[in-house]
Enzyme design. Structure first.
Site, PDB file in Angstrom:
ATOM      1  N   HIS A 135      14.721 -26.790   7.992  1.00 53.00           N
ATOM      2  CA  HIS A 135      15.869 -27.113   7.138  1.00 53.00           C
ATOM      3  C   HIS A 135      17.029 -27.681   7.942  1.00 53.00           C
ATOM      4  CE1 HIS A 135      18.253 -23.695   8.570  1.00 53.00           C
ATOM      5  NE2 HIS A 135      17.134 -22.984   8.523  1.00 53.00           N
TER       6      HIS A 135
ATOM      7  N   GLU B 102      12.026 -17.493   6.082  1.00 50.53           N
ATOM      8  CA  GLU B 102      12.288 -17.026   7.440  1.00 50.53           C
ATOM      9  C   GLU B 102      11.910 -15.555   7.546  1.00 50.53           C
ATOM     10  OE1 GLU B 102      12.385 -17.171  10.591  1.00 50.53           O
ATOM     11  OE2 GLU B 102      14.076 -18.572  10.772  1.00 50.53           O
TER      12      GLU B 102
END
Length: 217
Positions: free
Chosen positions: A9, A82
């Site tokens: 990202h 994550e």
């Protein structure tokens, strides 16, 4: 053969502050939005059969910048999140060291089965997280190959990229990371039906040289 673009990202304010995000849903900052737009432009003419992303907005919004130019819908997979760091989340490194010195030492020594103190959520061990990340990417890749896809993009997080790199290279977590994980980087892999191979790693030619590396190194 299936080509895979594994993408981290874009930048967030917490990346800049070196503050652990984990499962906390932090948005892209202005630089991250610029990086996502640059990513969309550089990939505009690459034919992607599918685009996948973590459900956290920093990954989802980065993927959307690519999908919009491709005329595609982003397929959301929470398993691409994550690592969950429990009570470490939201803290900077020096805060973690002061508040949880023994757990901080276990983190820095890369202990596979260390579980950090719980916060809003229960932390994952590195072994648990790696298993989740590899399983998620493997499932996407196998499904894509079965559907006849030739190229897909997966937009996820720095920790997931590290797990996939080590899985592809067949190295463990005992040694410190010696490869880059940049915001909005393009990492090119290929699935041969049995294994994933790394073709190109940490491509940031589409970005400015100030792009940040993953903080946990």
């Amino acid at each position: 053969m299936l080509d895979i673009l594994l993408i981290r990202h874009g930048e967030t304010d917490w990346n800049v502050d070196k503050r652990l995000q984990g499962h906390i849903d932090i948005s892209l900052n202005a630089e991250g939005q610029r990086q996502a737009a640059a990513l969309g432009r550089v990939l505009e003419n690459e034919p992607l059969d599918a685009i996948y992303a973590s459900d956290l907005q920093r990954a989802r919004d980065t993927a959307q910048a690519v999908a919009t130019r491709q005329g595609k819908t982003v397929q959301i997979d929470p398993a691409l999140r994550e690592r969950c760091y429990g009570g470490f989340e939201g803290l900077q490194h020096h805060d973690i060291e002061q508040r949880y010195p023994e757990d901080f030492a276990a983190w820095k020594s890369r202990e596979l089965d260390a579980r950090y103190p719980a916060g809003e959520r229960i932390a994952e061990t590195m072994r648990e997280f790696s298993g989740r990340a590899v399983s998620a990417v493997s499932a996407i890749v196998r499904e894509g190959a079965a559907d006849g896809h030739r190229k897909i993009a997966i937009v996820t997080h720095g920790g997931v990229l590290e797990c996939i790199y080590r899985w592809a290279r067949q190295t463990g977590f005992a040694h410190a990371r010696d490869f880059d994980i940049f915001n909005a980087s393009i990492n090119r892999l290929q699935w041969d039906g049995e294994r994933i191979h790394i073709r190109q790693w940490a491509d940031i030619a589409h970005l400015s040289p100030q792009v940040l590396d993953e903080v946990d190194r």
